[in-house]
Design a protein around this motif. Structure first.
Motif, mmCIF file in Angstrom:
data_model
loop_
_atom_site.group_PDB
_atom_site.id
_atom_site.type_symbol
_atom_site.label_atom_id
_atom_site.label_comp_id
_atom_site.label_asym_id
_atom_site.label_seq_id
_atom_site.Cartn_x
_atom_site.Cartn_y
_atom_site.Cartn_z
ATOM 1 N N TYR A 84 0.843 -1.197 0.000
ATOM 2 C CA TYR A 84 0.000 0.000 0.000
ATOM 3 C C TYR A 84 0.881 1.251 0.000
ATOM 4 N N TRP A 85 1.886 1.243 0.857
ATOM 5 C CA TRP A 85 2.814 2.378 0.930
ATOM 6 C C TRP A 85 3.463 2.637 -0.422
ATOM 7 N N LEU A 86 3.934 1.559 -1.095
ATOM 8 C CA LEU A 86 4.602 1.728 -2.374
ATOM 9 C C LEU A 86 3.666 2.353 -3.396
ATOM 10 N N GLY A 87 2.430 1.862 -3.463
ATOM 11 C CA GLY A 87 1.477 2.435 -4.404
ATOM 12 C C GLY A 87 1.248 3.907 -4.147
ATOM 13 N N TRP A 88 1.162 4.272 -2.866
ATOM 14 C CA TRP A 88 0.916 5.669 -2.506
ATOM 15 C C TRP A 88 2.079 6.568 -2.942
ATOM 16 N N VAL A 89 3.298 6.218 -2.515
ATOM 17 C CA VAL A 89 4.438 7.096 -2.819
ATOM 18 C C VAL A 89 4.788 7.067 -4.305
ATOM 19 N N LEU A 90 4.578 5.911 -4.957
ATOM 20 C CA LEU A 90 4.890 5.832 -6.380
ATOM 21 C C LEU A 90 3.880 6.630 -7.195
ATOM 22 N N GLY A 91 2.607 6.583 -6.776
ATOM 23 C CA GLY A 91 1.587 7.374 -7.454
ATOM 24 C C GLY A 91 1.879 8.862 -7.366
ATOM 25 N N LEU A 92 2.279 9.317 -6.181
ATOM 26 C CA LEU A 92 2.628 10.726 -6.011
ATOM 27 C C LEU A 92 3.871 11.090 -6.832
ATOM 28 N N HIS A 93 4.863 10.200 -6.797
ATOM 29 C CA HIS A 93 6.105 10.454 -7.532
ATOM 30 C C HIS A 93 5.829 10.625 -9.019
ATOM 31 N N GLN A 94 5.055 9.723 -9.594
ATOM 32 C CA GLN A 94 4.796 9.801 -11.028
ATOM 33 C C GLN A 94 4.000 11.059 -11.374
ATOM 34 N N ALA A 95 2.991 11.372 -10.557
ATOM 35 C CA ALA A 95 2.166 12.547 -10.835
ATOM 36 C C ALA A 95 2.991 13.826 -10.781
ATOM 37 N N GLN A 96 3.955 13.856 -9.901
ATOM 38 C CA GLN A 96 4.754 15.063 -9.707
ATOM 39 C C GLN A 96 5.896 15.190 -10.718
ATOM 40 N N THR A 97 6.408 14.057 -11.189
ATOM 41 C CA THR A 97 7.579 14.090 -12.069
ATOM 42 C C THR A 97 7.270 13.771 -13.526
ATOM 43 N N GLY A 98 6.171 13.065 -13.779
ATOM 44 C CA GLY A 98 5.846 12.655 -15.135
ATOM 45 C C GLY A 98 6.642 11.462 -15.627
ATOM 46 N N GLN A 99 7.421 10.843 -14.767
ATOM 47 C CA GLN A 99 8.239 9.691 -15.163
ATOM 48 C C GLN A 99 7.327 8.491 -15.445
ATOM 49 N N PRO A 100 7.409 7.881 -16.616
ATOM 50 C CA PRO A 100 6.503 6.778 -16.959
ATOM 51 C C PRO A 100 6.655 5.572 -16.030
ATOM 52 N N TYR A 101 5.537 4.964 -15.688
ATOM 53 C CA TYR A 101 5.577 3.760 -14.850
ATOM 54 C C TYR A 101 6.367 2.655 -15.540
ATOM 55 N N LYS A 102 6.208 2.534 -16.849
ATOM 56 C CA LYS A 102 6.896 1.470 -17.583
ATOM 57 C C LYS A 102 8.400 1.574 -17.387
ATOM 58 N N ARG A 103 8.911 2.789 -17.463
ATOM 59 C CA ARG A 103 10.354 2.984 -17.303
ATOM 60 C C ARG A 103 10.798 2.620 -15.882
ATOM 61 N N ILE A 104 9.992 2.990 -14.907
ATOM 62 C CA ILE A 104 10.331 2.691 -13.513
ATOM 63 C C ILE A 104 10.401 1.188 -13.292
ATOM 64 N N PHE A 105 9.353 0.464 -13.711
ATOM 65 C CA PHE A 105 9.312 -0.973 -13.463
ATOM 66 C C PHE A 105 10.301 -1.749 -14.318
ATOM 67 N N GLU A 106 10.674 -1.215 -15.470
ATOM 68 C CA GLU A 106 11.708 -1.857 -16.289
ATOM 69 C C GLU A 106 13.076 -1.721 -15.630
ATOM 70 N N THR A 107 13.259 -0.635 -14.907
ATOM 71 C CA THR A 107 14.575 -0.349 -14.337
ATOM 72 C C THR A 107 14.754 -0.973 -12.962
ATOM 73 N N ILE A 108 13.710 -0.918 -12.137
ATOM 74 C CA ILE A 108 13.801 -1.434 -10.769
ATOM 75 C C ILE A 108 12.656 -2.410 -10.526
ATOM 76 N N PRO A 109 12.936 -3.676 -10.240
ATOM 77 C CA PRO A 109 11.877 -4.670 -10.006
ATOM 78 C C PRO A 109 10.980 -4.279 -8.835
ATOM 79 N N PHE A 110 9.749 -4.745 -8.880
ATOM 80 C CA PHE A 110 8.767 -4.436 -7.834
ATOM 81 C C PHE A 110 9.300 -4.802 -6.456
ATOM 82 N N ALA A 111 9.936 -5.965 -6.353
ATOM 83 C CA ALA A 111 10.428 -6.419 -5.041
ATOM 84 C C ALA A 111 11.427 -5.434 -4.445
ATOM 85 N N GLU A 112 12.268 -4.848 -5.278
ATOM 86 C CA GLU A 112 13.233 -3.870 -4.781
ATOM 87 C C GLU A 112 12.542 -2.573 -4.379
#
Length: 219
Positions: A97-125
């Motif tokens: 839940y925490w990850l979804g919250w902070v990641l949602g805010l991060h993407q909205a604020q920076t515009g960084q695509p989710y695809k790029r984030i998950f391609e670069t850093i696995p969900f577990a990390e």
């Protein structure tokens, strides 16, 4: 399959930021903790389905108009789930839940695509960042994520895909029937993977469960 509607909201508009954060938090939390789906599978389905793009566009039809269970049901065609997800209550703030919250805010604020984030850093990390960042301001997560993304960019795309698959160089070489030395040279950028034979790229991509384009270097 869901027919997505499009609405464009300029980056910087804070109207739906908390809705985005809450919705993505629910999707990750319910998917992992109520449905028992692997976090990476939820993240991959979120991107592949096109729902991630709707979040990036801050489309209120999706980020403010549907529950986490409803959103997760939209990912059904991309998940190994034979039955719809029932509405689910949360019991506490889970790491997902925490990850979804902070990641949602991060993407909205920076515009960084989710695809790029998950391609670069696995969900577990990403979810492992819960300790100790869950008690820090959301901005600390964004700062840490930027640093990790920058560090990861120093690696070749082949290396990133191999790491995401959890394979060593020798394991990849054996499974893909590609010379170990070639893989080492590609990852050291001493050999241009963009000039590799098509058959080699296909074997690597199939072994790593990615597209050939995901292995090619840009620029």
């Amino acid at each position: 399959m869901e027919r997505f509607e499009y609405a464009f909201i300029s980056l910087g508009d804070e109207t739906y930021w908390e809705d985005i954060a809450s919705a993505l938090a629910d999707v990750f939390d319910i998917g992992v903790n109520a449905c028992g789906i692997e976090g990476q599978a939820v993240a991959d389905a979120f991107v592949a389905s096109g729902l991630a793009r709707q979040f990036e566009l801050q489309n209120p039809v999706y980020v403010a108009g549907r529950s986490g269970s409803e959103l997760l049901n939209m990912l059904m065609p991309y998940l190994d789930m034979p039955t719809p997800v029932e509405p689910s209550d949360r019991f506490g703030r889970t790491p997902e839940y925490w990850l979804g919250w902070v990641l949602g805010l991060h993407q909205a604020q920076t515009g960084q695509p989710y695809k790029r984030i998950f391609e670069t850093i696995p969900f577990a990390e990403l979810v492992d960042m819960y300790y100790p960042l869950h008690e820090a301001p959301e901005s600390k997560f964004s700062e840490t994520l930027r640093q990790r993304m920058h560090q990861a960019s120093e690696h070749t795309r082949l290396r990133l895909q191999r790491d995401a698959a959890g394979l060593s160089q020798s394991e990849l070489a054996k499974r893909a029937n590609v010379g170990l030395r070639s893989i080492q040279l590609y990852e050291q950028r001493n050999k241009d993977i963009n000039r590799a034979q098509g058959a080699t790229l296909v074997r690597l991509s199939r072994t790593l469960h990615c597209d050939v384009e995901d292995l090619l270097e840009v620029g």
